[in-house]
Design a protein around this motif. Structure first.
Motif, PDB file in Angstrom:
ATOM      1  N   UNK A  62       0.835  -1.203   0.000  1.00 23.69           N
ATOM      2  CA  UNK A  62       0.000   0.000   0.000  1.00 23.69           C
ATOM      3  C   UNK A  62       0.871   1.254   0.000  1.00 23.69           C
ATOM      4  N   UNK A  63       0.536   2.260  -0.824  1.00 24.59           N
ATOM      5  CA  UNK A  63       1.297   3.512  -0.806  1.00 24.59           C
ATOM      6  C   UNK A  63       1.103   4.227   0.526  1.00 24.59           C
ATOM      7  N   UNK A  64       2.154   4.835   1.039  1.00 23.91           N
ATOM      8  CA  UNK A  64       2.082   5.525   2.334  1.00 23.91           C
ATOM      9  C   UNK A  64       2.590   6.955   2.193  1.00 23.91           C
ATOM     10  N   UNK A  65       1.865   7.878   2.846  1.00 25.32           N
ATOM     11  CA  UNK A  65       2.231   9.294   2.806  1.00 25.32           C
ATOM     12  C   UNK A  65       2.225   9.939   4.185  1.00 25.32           C
ATOM     13  N   UNK A  66       1.938   9.151   5.233  1.00 28.79           N
ATOM     14  CA  UNK A  66       1.853   9.712   6.579  1.00 28.79           C
ATOM     15  C   UNK A  66       2.029   8.594   7.602  1.00 28.79           C
ATOM     16  N   UNK A  67       2.157   8.986   8.880  1.00 26.00           N
ATOM     17  CA  UNK A  67       2.233   8.013   9.965  1.00 26.00           C
ATOM     18  C   UNK A  67       0.997   7.130  10.010  1.00 26.00           C
ATOM     19  N   UNK A  68      -0.164   7.753   9.809  1.00 32.29           N
ATOM     20  CA  UNK A  68      -1.406   6.983   9.842  1.00 32.29           C
ATOM     21  C   UNK A  68      -1.463   5.972   8.705  1.00 32.29           C
ATOM     22  N   UNK A  69      -0.946   6.351   7.536  1.00 38.41           N
ATOM     23  CA  UNK A  69      -0.907   5.409   6.408  1.00 38.41           C
ATOM     24  C   UNK A  69      -0.039   4.205   6.746  1.00 38.41           C
ATOM     25  N   UNK A  70       1.105   4.459   7.383  1.00 37.02           N
ATOM     26  CA  UNK A  70       2.004   3.370   7.753  1.00 37.02           C
ATOM     27  C   UNK A  70       1.314   2.420   8.722  1.00 37.02           C
ATOM     28  N   UNK A  71       0.663   2.987   9.749  1.00 38.50           N
ATOM     29  CA  UNK A  71      -0.021   2.139  10.732  1.00 38.50           C
ATOM     30  C   UNK A  71      -1.124   1.324  10.087  1.00 38.50           C
ATOM     31  N   UNK A  72      -1.917   1.966   9.228  1.00 38.62           N
ATOM     32  CA  UNK A  72      -3.031   1.254   8.582  1.00 38.62           C
ATOM     33  C   UNK A  72      -2.509   0.110   7.708  1.00 38.62           C
ATOM     34  N   UNK A  73      -1.409   0.360   6.999  1.00 36.76           N
ATOM     35  CA  UNK A  73      -0.857  -0.669   6.119  1.00 36.76           C
ATOM     36  C   UNK A  73      -0.270  -1.827   6.914  1.00 36.76           C
ATOM     37  N   UNK A  74       0.260  -1.568   8.096  1.00 34.27           N
ATOM     38  CA  UNK A  74       0.842  -2.627   8.917  1.00 34.27           C
ATOM     39  C   UNK A  74      -0.200  -3.658   9.355  1.00 34.27           C
ATOM     40  N   UNK A  75      -1.471  -3.239   9.382  1.00 32.04           N
ATOM     41  CA  UNK A  75      -2.539  -4.167   9.758  1.00 32.04           C
ATOM     42  C   UNK A  75      -2.655  -5.326   8.773  1.00 32.04           C
ATOM     43  N   UNK A  76      -2.128  -5.161   7.556  1.00 30.62           N
ATOM     44  CA  UNK A  76      -2.207  -6.197   6.535  1.00 30.62           C
ATOM     45  C   UNK A  76      -0.962  -7.073   6.484  1.00 30.62           C
ATOM     46  N   UNK A  77      -0.141  -7.025   7.528  1.00 28.85           N
ATOM     47  CA  UNK A  77       1.054  -7.884   7.555  1.00 28.85           C
ATOM     48  C   UNK A  77       0.629  -9.346   7.601  1.00 28.85           C
ATOM     49  N   UNK A  78       1.162 -10.124   6.688  1.00 28.74           N
ATOM     50  CA  UNK A  78       0.783 -11.531   6.571  1.00 28.74           C
ATOM     51  C   UNK A  78       1.916 -12.432   7.046  1.00 28.74           C
ATOM     52  N   UNK A  79       1.547 -13.478   7.801  1.00 29.29           N
ATOM     53  CA  UNK A  79       2.486 -14.489   8.280  1.00 29.29           C
ATOM     54  C   UNK A  79       3.677 -13.866   9.025  1.00 29.29           C
ATOM     55  N   UNK A  80       3.414 -12.788   9.767  1.00 26.94           N
ATOM     56  CA  UNK A  80       4.458 -12.183  10.585  1.00 26.94           C
ATOM     57  C   UNK A  80       5.529 -11.462   9.807  1.00 26.94           C
ATOM     58  N   UNK A  81       5.217 -11.024   8.555  1.00 25.74           N
ATOM     59  CA  UNK A  81       6.198 -10.350   7.713  1.00 25.74           C
ATOM     60  C   UNK A  81       5.701  -8.962   7.338  1.00 25.74           C
ATOM     61  N   UNK A  82       6.565  -7.960   7.499  1.00 29.06           N
ATOM     62  CA  UNK A  82       6.283  -6.606   7.028  1.00 29.06           C
ATOM     63  C   UNK A  82       7.021  -6.415   5.716  1.00 29.06           C
ATOM     64  N   UNK A  83       6.288  -6.075   4.665  1.00 20.53           N
ATOM     65  CA  UNK A  83       6.892  -5.889   3.340  1.00 20.53           C
ATOM     66  C   UNK A  83       7.016  -4.387   3.058  1.00 20.53           C
ATOM     67  N   UNK A  84       8.243  -3.940   2.890  1.00 19.94           N
ATOM     68  CA  UNK A  84       8.515  -2.528   2.660  1.00 19.94           C
ATOM     69  C   UNK A  84       9.168  -2.321   1.301  1.00 19.94           C
ATOM     70  N   UNK A  85       8.832  -1.206   0.669  1.00 18.21           N
ATOM     71  CA  UNK A  85       9.507  -0.782  -0.556  1.00 18.21           C
ATOM     72  C   UNK A  85      10.113   0.586  -0.285  1.00 18.21           C
ATOM     73  N   UNK A  86      11.421   0.678  -0.484  1.00 20.44           N
ATOM     74  CA  UNK A  86      12.105   1.935  -0.261  1.00 20.44           C
ATOM     75  C   UNK A  86      12.846   2.389  -1.509  1.00 20.44           C
ATOM     76  N   UNK A  87      13.030   3.703  -1.613  1.00 23.40           N
ATOM     77  CA  UNK A  87      13.743   4.269  -2.766  1.00 23.40           C
ATOM     78  C   UNK A  87      14.899   5.122  -2.236  1.00 23.40           C
TER      79      UNK A  87
END
Length: 523
Positions: free
Chosen positions: A479-504
């Motif tokens: 999920x695209x993130x633009x704020x702290x709240x976006x990050x928290x909301x996206x973390x709710x979708x962590x599957x099988x104990x894994x956080x998937x991040x994309x960084x540039x």
């Protein structure tokens, strides 16, 4: 008649568009305001009655009624092993209580502790003490209407023992900011909080002193540095970045009051209750609160920059008295004696030298280290201050441009995980701070979304997996993130104990990180 109706309809639609446009503009501008400016806007639209006693005697009923609804009870959950040099999350508070330090076995079950906090904006930002939430794996906030909601950490500052947390609620009551520079010794104040397991409690007293330093924050930072660096003796050089300039009060404060507000008779926030001095473990007449003018700056820094922007003068100094003056062979007996200037620092560039005696800051007399530290800590790198100093018996003035503090004393123990975690828990486990990436940064990297990592706390997941400050994260769990709240909301979708991040890290480069948040801790 039709023409008249059409005219009225056109006028009505135009008015609605104008009001709607204004509201949209107002909301957009409000997001860029400091917390104090947001409060001023709110009270400009919602004036409050003046607080006046009908009898002429001290009357705190209106002040208490204004403040109490915005004071919350904070419950924190910690891993069940010893934290720092003590056995509970309240070591900082217990050090003043005189309680024995007992170690817990590593196999102990998760522990809980509680403190207080004060809501400073209607959209759920809460100020509390750093020692209330530090190392917590879960933070729950109980509102005065009995609702219990989970909170995430926006930022922590061990140097002042302050923290900013947030709950996802709207329309909340909040406490008005006062001005701690206007606080006078002898004026009446109220302390509000949740002491000793009680519900919301209000106590009254007077301001006993200002600019007070107790050494408690410095000792806690030192213990953390010992733990982090493995020092076994007290003769090792330690970095002291603590800022202490407390408001001292005799309003009753006990364990659980930590993080709660100290307010004046008008119901304005003048400080955050932090610690007490006692030989017994309970109130003995001496309570200490962090001045609100520091609170404002720290909270705004976390929102604007994701971390505290600290400006440095670049000197080490010693408070003068007749004994110290004799030791340094100076005729001055008050002020701050410059022991050393940092090479290339702001003071050296402005012409200050070893042996100078600082007497004033921006025209205000400086008597103690707390006077200087508290005022400088409110400022940011690039800000200018006017210092008055004595050299060879003559007083001179110089303008100093503060430089950025790149030092770090942040230290946080690793946390043991639980089987299930909420989004807020995972967010806090990251051990990181974020701010929205600027439009210029997005353009530079060729991205349409992103948050910049501004803090990486030792012991957190980002520290463990070597995620660096400055990295722009564009997506969390797809999920695209633009704020702290976006990050928290996206973390709710962590599957099988894994956080998937994309960084540039730079234009044309993309990194994908898969971070387990159920992992074996480093020992």
């Amino acid at each position: 008649m039709k023409k008249l109706g059409l005219t009225l309809l056109t006028a009505l639609i135009g008015g609605l568009i104008a009001v709607g446009g204004y509201k949209l503009f107002e909301n957009k501008q409000e997001s860029k305001m400091s917390f104090e400016e947001r409060q001023q806007l709110h009270y400009a639209n919602n004036p409050i009655p003046s607080v006046v006693s009908s009898t002429g005697n001290p009357d705190f009923t209106q002040a208490a009624a204004m403040v109490a609804p915005a004071v919350v009870n904070i419950t924190t959950t910690y891993p069940g092993r010893a934290r720092g040099y003590g056995g509970t999350p309240f070591d900082l508070f217990e050090e003043f209580f005189g309680m024995p330090r007992q170690r817990q076995p590593r196999s102990a079950p998760p522990a809980q502790a509680s403190g207080s906090g004060v809501i400073i904006s209607e959209d759920g930002y809460i100020v509390t003490n750093n020692h209330v939430v530090e190392d917590a794996t879960k933070i729950e906030v109980k509102l005065t209407d009995k609702r219990v909601v989970e909170a995430k950490i926006i930022g922590r500052d061990p140097n002042t023992d302050l923290a900013l947390i947030k709950i996802n609620e709207k329309g909340l009551p909040f406490v008005r900011f006062g001005d701690s520079d206007d606080v006078r010794i002898g004026e009446w104040v109220l302390a509000v909080g949740y002491p000793l397991g009680l519900e919301s409690t209000v106590t009254a007293g007077i301001v006993s002193a200002t600019g007070r330093s107790t050494g408690i924050i410095a000792r806690e930072l030192q213990q953390r540095q010992y733990q982090q660096q493995g020092y076994q003796s007290d003769d090792q050089p330690m970095l002291n970045t603590a800022v202490e300039s407390f408001i001292q009060t005799d309003a009753v404060i006990n364990k659980g009051n930590s993080g709660g507000p100290l307010v004046n008779a008008n119901g304005e926030l003048i400080g955050i209750n932090s610690n007490i001095m006692t030989p017994t473990g309970t109130y003995a007449g001496y309570g200490f609160a962090i001045p609100v003018n520091i609170v404002k700056k720290i909270a705004d820094d976390f929102i604007k920059f994701g971390t505290v922007k600290r400006g440095l003068i670049g000197i080490s100094f010693q408070e003068l008295d007749p004994i110290v003056a004799k030791e340094f062979e100076t005729k001055e007996t008050s002020g701050l004696y410059v022991v050393e200037t940092v090479p290339g620092g702001a003071a050296e560039e402005a012409g200050l030298k070893k042996g100078d005696v600082i007497t004033k800051l921006d025209g205000r007399t400086i008597q103690s280290s707390s006077d200087l530290q508290e005022r400088i800590y409110r400022l940011r790198p690039g800000d200018k201050v006017k210092l008055s100093y004595k050299r060879d018996g003559k007083e001179r003035d110089v303008t100093v441009t503060l430089k950025e503090d790149t030092r770090s004393t942040e230290s946080s123990e690793n946390r043991e995980s639980e089987a299930k975690r909420s989004a807020a828990e995972i967010y806090n486990r990251l051990g990181a701070g974020f701010v929205p990436a600027t439009d210029a940064k997005k353009k530079e990297l060729g991205i349409s979304s992103g948050v910049t990592v501004t803090q990486v706390h030792q012991g957190g997941l980002f520290d463990y997996y070597n995620v660096q400050r400055g990295l722009v994260i564009t997506h969390v769990n797809g999920k695209p993130v633009n704020s702290n709240d976006d990050v928290e909301a996206a973390l709710a979708d962590s599957q099988r104990g894994i956080i998937r991040l994309v960084g540039v890290p730079q234009r044309g480069t993309r990194v994908e990180l898969n971070i387990p948040f159920e992992y074996e801790q480093r020992r």
